[in-house]
Scaffold this motif. Structure first.
Motif, PDB file in Angstrom:
ATOM      1  N   ILE A  47       0.845  -1.194   0.000  1.00 18.46           N
ATOM      2  CA  ILE A  47       0.000   0.000   0.000  1.00 18.46           C
ATOM      3  C   ILE A  47       0.880   1.245   0.000  1.00 18.46           C
ATOM      4  CG2 ILE A  47      -1.700   1.316   1.329  1.00 18.46           C
ATOM      5  CD1 ILE A  47      -2.962  -1.423   2.071  1.00 18.46           C
ATOM      6  N   VAL A  48       1.950   1.233   0.788  1.00 18.07           N
ATOM      7  CA  VAL A  48       2.892   2.354   0.809  1.00 18.07           C
ATOM      8  C   VAL A  48       3.572   2.491  -0.551  1.00 18.07           C
ATOM      9  CG1 VAL A  48       5.058   3.193   1.829  1.00 18.07           C
ATOM     10  CG2 VAL A  48       3.271   2.234   3.300  1.00 18.07           C
ATOM     11  N   ALA A  49       3.979   1.367  -1.136  1.00 13.48           N
ATOM     12  CA  ALA A  49       4.639   1.394  -2.445  1.00 13.48           C
ATOM     13  C   ALA A  49       3.702   1.934  -3.520  1.00 13.48           C
ATOM     14  CB  ALA A  49       5.125  -0.012  -2.821  1.00 13.48           C
ATOM     15  N   LYS A  50       2.459   1.467  -3.512  1.00 12.40           N
ATOM     16  CA  LYS A  50       1.493   1.936  -4.514  1.00 12.40           C
ATOM     17  C   LYS A  50       1.187   3.417  -4.323  1.00 12.40           C
ATOM     18  CE  LYS A  50      -2.585   0.398  -7.002  1.00 12.40           C
ATOM     19  NZ  LYS A  50      -1.964   0.428  -8.307  1.00 12.40           N
ATOM     20  N   ASP A  51       1.048   3.846  -3.067  1.00  9.49           N
ATOM     21  CA  ASP A  51       0.823   5.274  -2.791  1.00  9.49           C
ATOM     22  C   ASP A  51       1.973   6.114  -3.342  1.00  9.49           C
ATOM     23  OD1 ASP A  51      -1.587   4.904  -1.481  1.00  9.49           O
ATOM     24  OD2 ASP A  51      -0.742   5.072   0.536  1.00  9.49           O
ATOM     25  N   HIS A  70       7.451  -2.732  -9.878  1.00  5.44           N
ATOM     26  CA  HIS A  70       6.370  -3.674  -9.565  1.00  5.44           C
ATOM     27  C   HIS A  70       6.927  -5.038  -9.176  1.00  5.44           C
ATOM     28  CE1 HIS A  70       2.387  -1.840 -10.521  1.00  5.44           C
ATOM     29  NE2 HIS A  70       3.184  -0.918 -11.028  1.00  5.44           N
ATOM     30  N   GLU A  71       7.912  -5.494  -9.907  1.00  2.72           N
ATOM     31  CA  GLU A  71       8.513  -6.799  -9.618  1.00  2.72           C
ATOM     32  C   GLU A  71       9.043  -6.858  -8.188  1.00  2.72           C
ATOM     33  OE1 GLU A  71      12.530  -8.873 -11.137  1.00  2.72           O
ATOM     34  OE2 GLU A  71      11.115  -8.337 -12.741  1.00  2.72           O
ATOM     35  N   VAL A 103       1.249 -10.518  -4.634  1.00  2.00           N
ATOM     36  CA  VAL A 103       0.805  -9.603  -3.578  1.00  2.00           C
ATOM     37  C   VAL A 103      -0.417  -8.817  -4.050  1.00  2.00           C
ATOM     38  CG1 VAL A 103       1.460  -7.562  -2.224  1.00  2.00           C
ATOM     39  CG2 VAL A 103       3.076  -9.447  -2.517  1.00  2.00           C
ATOM     40  N   MET A 104      -0.380  -8.360  -5.284  1.00  4.38           N
ATOM     41  CA  MET A 104      -1.528  -7.627  -5.834  1.00  4.38           C
ATOM     42  C   MET A 104      -2.785  -8.496  -5.818  1.00  4.38           C
ATOM     43  SD  MET A 104      -0.310  -4.614  -6.693  1.00  4.38           S
ATOM     44  CE  MET A 104      -1.242  -3.896  -8.021  1.00  4.38           C
ATOM     45  N   PHE A 123     -11.781  -0.069   2.753  1.00  5.50           N
ATOM     46  CA  PHE A 123     -12.396  -0.315   1.448  1.00  5.50           C
ATOM     47  C   PHE A 123     -11.707   0.519   0.373  1.00  5.50           C
ATOM     48  CE2 PHE A 123     -15.359   0.596  -1.942  1.00  5.50           C
ATOM     49  CZ  PHE A 123     -15.976  -0.610  -2.179  1.00  5.50           C
ATOM     50  N   THR A 124     -11.533   1.802   0.652  1.00  4.47           N
ATOM     51  CA  THR A 124     -10.911   2.707  -0.320  1.00  4.47           C
ATOM     52  C   THR A 124      -9.463   2.308  -0.582  1.00  4.47           C
ATOM     53  OG1 THR A 124     -12.361   4.501   0.371  1.00  4.47           O
ATOM     54  CG2 THR A 124     -10.351   5.122  -0.803  1.00  4.47           C
ATOM     55  N   SER A 125      -8.739   1.989   0.482  1.00  2.00           N
ATOM     56  CA  SER A 125      -7.337   1.600   0.345  1.00  2.00           C
ATOM     57  C   SER A 125      -7.182   0.340  -0.506  1.00  2.00           C
ATOM     58  CB  SER A 125      -6.737   1.374   1.737  1.00  2.00           C
ATOM     59  OG  SER A 125      -5.403   0.994   1.638  1.00  2.00           O
ATOM     60  N   LEU A 126      -8.002  -0.665  -0.242  1.00  2.00           N
ATOM     61  CA  LEU A 126      -7.890  -1.931  -0.972  1.00  2.00           C
ATOM     62  C   LEU A 126      -8.532  -1.880  -2.359  1.00  2.00           C
ATOM     63  CD1 LEU A 126      -8.637  -4.470   1.906  1.00  2.00           C
ATOM     64  CD2 LEU A 126      -6.432  -4.055   0.784  1.00  2.00           C
ATOM     65  N   SER A 127      -9.477  -0.978  -2.565  1.00  2.00           N
ATOM     66  CA  SER A 127     -10.177  -0.921  -3.852  1.00  2.00           C
ATOM     67  C   SER A 127      -9.233  -0.638  -5.017  1.00  2.00           C
ATOM     68  CB  SER A 127     -11.305   0.107  -3.825  1.00  2.00           C
ATOM     69  OG  SER A 127     -10.793   1.424  -3.772  1.00  2.00           O
ATOM     70  N   ARG A 128      -8.103   0.003  -4.739  1.00  2.00           N
ATOM     71  CA  ARG A 128      -7.125   0.299  -5.794  1.00  2.00           C
ATOM     72  C   ARG A 128      -6.518  -0.969  -6.385  1.00  2.00           C
ATOM     73  NH1 ARG A 128      -2.923   3.752  -3.219  1.00  2.00           N
ATOM     74  NH2 ARG A 128      -3.338   2.350  -1.519  1.00  2.00           N
TER      75      ARG A 128
END
Length: 162
Positions: A45-49, A107-108, A115-116, A140-145
């Motif tokens: 989540i931190v990486a995606k943010d 991503h790798e 993980v995704m 919900f919002t965090s995981l919806s991505r």
């Protein structure tokens, strides 16, 4: 008289100077937006943010040159991420690197498909349980991505949220 031996073309040194100026101007504008750094935390989540915020800042500034995007984004690596990037630069040609290759490498390392998929499954299985409404909405919002196809429109999102 033309400054490059009369040929009218830029010399390698002058091209390097122009590229250096472009990099520092782009970096200065990028840093003025106060973008986050990335420490290499193995938290998807931190990486995606970080990736989303960095991409957004590069887009807002109109930095479209792939290699410039790579150089500026990687400038924000600290700690373990910086160590990882140094290992990447020892095995990959960073000069001229395509943004897509950078994204693939990122991503790798920090957002692998396994993980995704796990986060997508967590989103699909999410129930309110003991969470209050605000906590549930945040999760919900965090995981919806991680399930963009499931929340592509408001009606689908509402059905999943309810």
């Amino acid at each position: 008289m033309l400054p490059h031996g009369g040929r009218g073309g830029a010399t390698p040194a002058s091209r390097d100077l122009v590229e250096g100026i472009r990099f520092f101007r782009g970096l200065k504008e990028f840093l003025s937006l106060d973008p986050p750094t990335f420490t290499g935390a193995l938290n998807p989540i931190v990486a995606k943010d970080w990736l989303e915020q960095t991409t957004k800042a590069l887009d807002v500034l109109g930095i479209g040159d792939d290699n410039l995007r790579v150089l500026i984004a990687s400038y924000q690596f600290t700690g373990e991420a910086e160590v990882w990037w140094e290992s990447v630069t020892s095995t990959h040609m960073v000069e001229g690197m395509d943004w897509g290759i950078f994204l693939g490498l990122f991503h790798e390392k920090y957002l692998p498909i396994s993980v995704m998929n796990a986060l997508r499954d967590e989103f699909l299985a999410l129930v309110q349980g003991n969470m209050n409404v605000e906590e549930y909405e945040d999760r919900f919002t965090s995981l919806s991505r991680f399930a963009p196809d499931i929340v592509a429109d408001e009606s689908t999102k509402t059905r999943q949220f309810a």
